[in-house]
Design an enzyme around this catalytic site. Structure first.
Site, mmCIF file in Angstrom:
data_model
loop_
_atom_site.group_PDB
_atom_site.id
_atom_site.type_symbol
_atom_site.label_atom_id
_atom_site.label_comp_id
_atom_site.label_asym_id
_atom_site.label_seq_id
_atom_site.Cartn_x
_atom_site.Cartn_y
_atom_site.Cartn_z
ATOM 1 N N ARG A 8 -11.707 -7.285 5.025
ATOM 2 C CA ARG A 8 -10.717 -8.281 5.409
ATOM 3 C C ARG A 8 -11.420 -9.586 5.794
ATOM 4 O O ARG A 8 -12.590 -9.590 6.171
ATOM 5 C CB ARG A 8 -9.865 -7.778 6.571
ATOM 6 C CG ARG A 8 -9.143 -6.465 6.306
ATOM 7 C CD ARG A 8 -8.409 -5.990 7.543
ATOM 8 N NE ARG A 8 -7.685 -4.741 7.318
ATOM 9 C CZ ARG A 8 -8.175 -3.533 7.571
ATOM 10 N NH1 ARG A 8 -9.404 -3.408 8.055
ATOM 11 N NH2 ARG A 8 -7.454 -2.444 7.341
ATOM 12 N N LYS B 2 -9.250 -5.563 12.876
ATOM 13 C CA LYS B 2 -7.812 -5.333 12.878
ATOM 14 C C LYS B 2 -7.385 -4.124 13.684
ATOM 15 O O LYS B 2 -6.487 -4.199 14.516
ATOM 16 C CB LYS B 2 -7.320 -5.191 11.436
ATOM 17 C CG LYS B 2 -5.805 -5.078 11.321
ATOM 18 C CD LYS B 2 -5.363 -5.020 9.872
ATOM 19 C CE LYS B 2 -3.837 -4.949 9.774
ATOM 20 N NZ LYS B 2 -3.374 -4.833 8.381
ATOM 21 N N HIS C 165 -7.263 -11.916 0.688
ATOM 22 C CA HIS C 165 -6.684 -10.579 0.572
ATOM 23 C C HIS C 165 -6.522 -10.166 -0.887
ATOM 24 O O HIS C 165 -6.586 -8.974 -1.208
ATOM 25 C CB HIS C 165 -5.342 -10.518 1.299
ATOM 26 C CG HIS C 165 -5.154 -9.253 2.069
ATOM 27 N ND1 HIS C 165 -5.943 -8.884 3.142
ATOM 28 C CD2 HIS C 165 -4.286 -8.213 1.897
ATOM 29 C CE1 HIS C 165 -5.555 -7.707 3.608
ATOM 30 N NE2 HIS C 165 -4.557 -7.282 2.868
ATOM 31 N N ARG D 230 -9.698 -8.670 -1.919
ATOM 32 C CA ARG D 230 -9.757 -7.305 -1.376
ATOM 33 C C ARG D 230 -8.940 -6.358 -2.252
ATOM 34 O O ARG D 230 -9.417 -5.286 -2.644
ATOM 35 C CB ARG D 230 -9.224 -7.320 0.059
ATOM 36 C CG ARG D 230 -8.987 -5.963 0.710
ATOM 37 C CD ARG D 230 -8.557 -6.184 2.162
ATOM 38 N NE ARG D 230 -7.942 -5.037 2.779
ATOM 39 C CZ ARG D 230 -8.601 -4.063 3.390
ATOM 40 N NH1 ARG D 230 -9.919 -4.079 3.405
ATOM 41 N NH2 ARG D 230 -7.961 -3.066 3.961
ATOM 42 N N HIS E 226 -8.378 1.745 6.463
ATOM 43 C CA HIS E 226 -6.965 1.997 6.717
ATOM 44 C C HIS E 226 -6.791 3.093 7.759
ATOM 45 O O HIS E 226 -7.623 3.996 7.885
ATOM 46 C CB HIS E 226 -6.253 2.421 5.433
ATOM 47 C CG HIS E 226 -5.917 1.279 4.532
ATOM 48 N ND1 HIS E 226 -5.572 1.455 3.219
ATOM 49 C CD2 HIS E 226 -5.873 -0.058 4.756
ATOM 50 C CE1 HIS E 226 -5.331 0.275 2.657
ATOM 51 N NE2 HIS E 226 -5.499 -0.648 3.582
ATOM 52 N N TYR F 172 -2.692 1.517 -3.485
ATOM 53 C CA TYR F 172 -3.676 1.343 -4.549
ATOM 54 C C TYR F 172 -3.645 2.363 -5.670
ATOM 55 O O TYR F 172 -4.217 2.123 -6.726
ATOM 56 C CB TYR F 172 -5.085 1.312 -3.945
ATOM 57 C CG TYR F 172 -5.277 0.123 -3.039
ATOM 58 C CD1 TYR F 172 -5.296 -1.170 -3.554
ATOM 59 C CD2 TYR F 172 -5.384 0.267 -1.665
ATOM 60 C CE1 TYR F 172 -5.429 -2.268 -2.733
ATOM 61 C CE2 TYR F 172 -5.530 -0.821 -0.832
ATOM 62 C CZ TYR F 172 -5.545 -2.088 -1.377
ATOM 63 O OH TYR F 172 -5.675 -3.180 -0.554
#
Length: 375
Positions: A205, A239, A310, A313, A336, A346
């Site tokens: 990120r 995050k 992003h 990413r 995640h 994904y």
């Protein structure tokens, strides 16, 4: 009604909601302060502040007492969020596109439920809004088996009755390798080129890249270590608690980092941040989100490619998924919190992959083979 960024006594950036008279919306401020105390990330605080600003606009417009809202009031809030007019007094005569997506509306409902749950636990509201808006479905309604399915398989499923149906998650927006190369070619200095390549190859990120320190680069093992050091001078932050991790990268990228550090991090540079400003009065200080936003605007102007950090990413993680990476490996690389988030985002087979799979199995499942055997 607006969200205002404020600076705390310890020089941290936080958010409050101000009404049209310039007064602080105190119940919202207290809830945001509570979230801050329990460690919510800054982007979470900002997102919640904007959702609560919308809610406060609604109850102000409807002349509602925030401590006495009913289920009908909340259902009308859902409608209010959908209306382009921003007013329940102006209803469209014909179907019009929603002002906000159902995903955005559901996020706002989550925020409002959390807001009321906090104030209900403090006994400042009489009605438990979360309980009022929750129903329970039979266990067979579960969409997938949870990790502890063998324990919870008989338990009813909790559901928010105001939740809106969301469209199926589509493949995330990506760009091609040729377009990534165009972005690299458009960079006018070593730092910008390195940042673009690192964001693409590592799939980290933007906040994680800005939070990198020189010591986080493992030259011997060709790894980047994503570390949570709390608030940083440039506002960068990790995050979630799942974000700290080690990322394997190529030896070429490590070599490029070493070359950049050798030229950019002179004896005058005091910060440990890997990416630093190169010019002006603040040269040598840590790069900021605003600096990166400016870079991507320039790249779009020069290349015509609409790209964000992003998207870089998404591009790499999607490519890894298409190359056969298992979802649990993608989850770890992406940082995640849940397997489902990684899988739904994904793991989307391409049309080419679907066609190839069909061609491989077509003969085995075709009815023609049965008819030929009968003959």
């Amino acid at each position: 009604m607006r969200v205002v960024e404020v600076e705390t006594q310890d020089h941290q950036q936080r958010y409050v909601v101000i009404d049209d008279t310039g007064r602080l919306v105190e119940p919202v401020a207290r809830y945001l302060k509570y979230l801050d105390r329990i460690g919510s990330a800054r982007h979470t605080l900002r997102s919640y502040a904007h959702s609560l600003r919308l809610y406060w606009e609604y109850i102000t417009q409807q002349h509602l007492d925030w401590q006495q809202v009913s289920l009908d009031d909340l259902s009308r809030f859902v409608l209010w969020l959908k209306l382009p007019s921003g007013s329940l007094k102006v209803l469209p005569a014909h179907p019009v596109p929603q002002a906000r997506s159902n995903r955005t509306i559901n996020h706002a409902l989550i925020v409002v439920r959390g807001f009321y749950d906090y104030h209900w636990r403090l006994e400042e509201v009489e009605r438990n809004v979360k309980e009022t808006t929750t129903t329970f479905l039979p266990a067979r309604a579960r969409r997938y088996k949870s990790f502890l399915h063998h324990i919870t398989k008989g338990s009813p499923v909790e559901k928010n009755i105001l939740k809106q149906k969301e469209a199926r998650r589509q493949r995330p927006k990506t760009i091609t390798k040729d377009q990534v190369q165009q972005l690299l070619d458009a960079c006018c200095n070593q730092r910008d080129r390195l940042l673009i390549r690192l964001l693409y190859e590592s799939a980290i990120r933007m906040g994680e890249a800005l939070a990198l320190w020189v010591e986080d680069v493992d030259v011997a093992e060709n790894k980047l270590h994503i570390c949570d050091r709390g608030p940083l001078e440039n506002g960068a932050e990790i995050k979630t608690i799942h974000s700290p991790r080690a990322i394997d990268v190529s030896a070429d990228l490590i070599d490029e980092i070493v070359a950049y550090v050798g030229t950019a991090h002179t004896a005058e540079v005091e910060t440990n941040h890997l990416f630093i400003k190169q010019h002006g009065a603040r040269a040598g200080q840590a790069l900021t989100y605003a600096d990166v936003a400016s870079l991507f605007r320039r790249l779009r102007s020069h290349t015509g490619i609409a790209v964000t950090p992003h998207i870089l990413r998404h591009t790499m993680l999607t490519a890894l998924a298409e190359q056969g990476w298992a979802p649990e490996l993608l989850q770890e690389r992406a940082g995640h919190a849940s397997f489902q988030q990684t899988y739904q985002t994904y793991v989307h087979p391409s049309q080419e992959a679907l066609r190839t799979a069909w061609e491989k199995t077509q003969a085995a499942v075709s009815l023609d083979s049965v008819q030929n055997e009968q003959r």
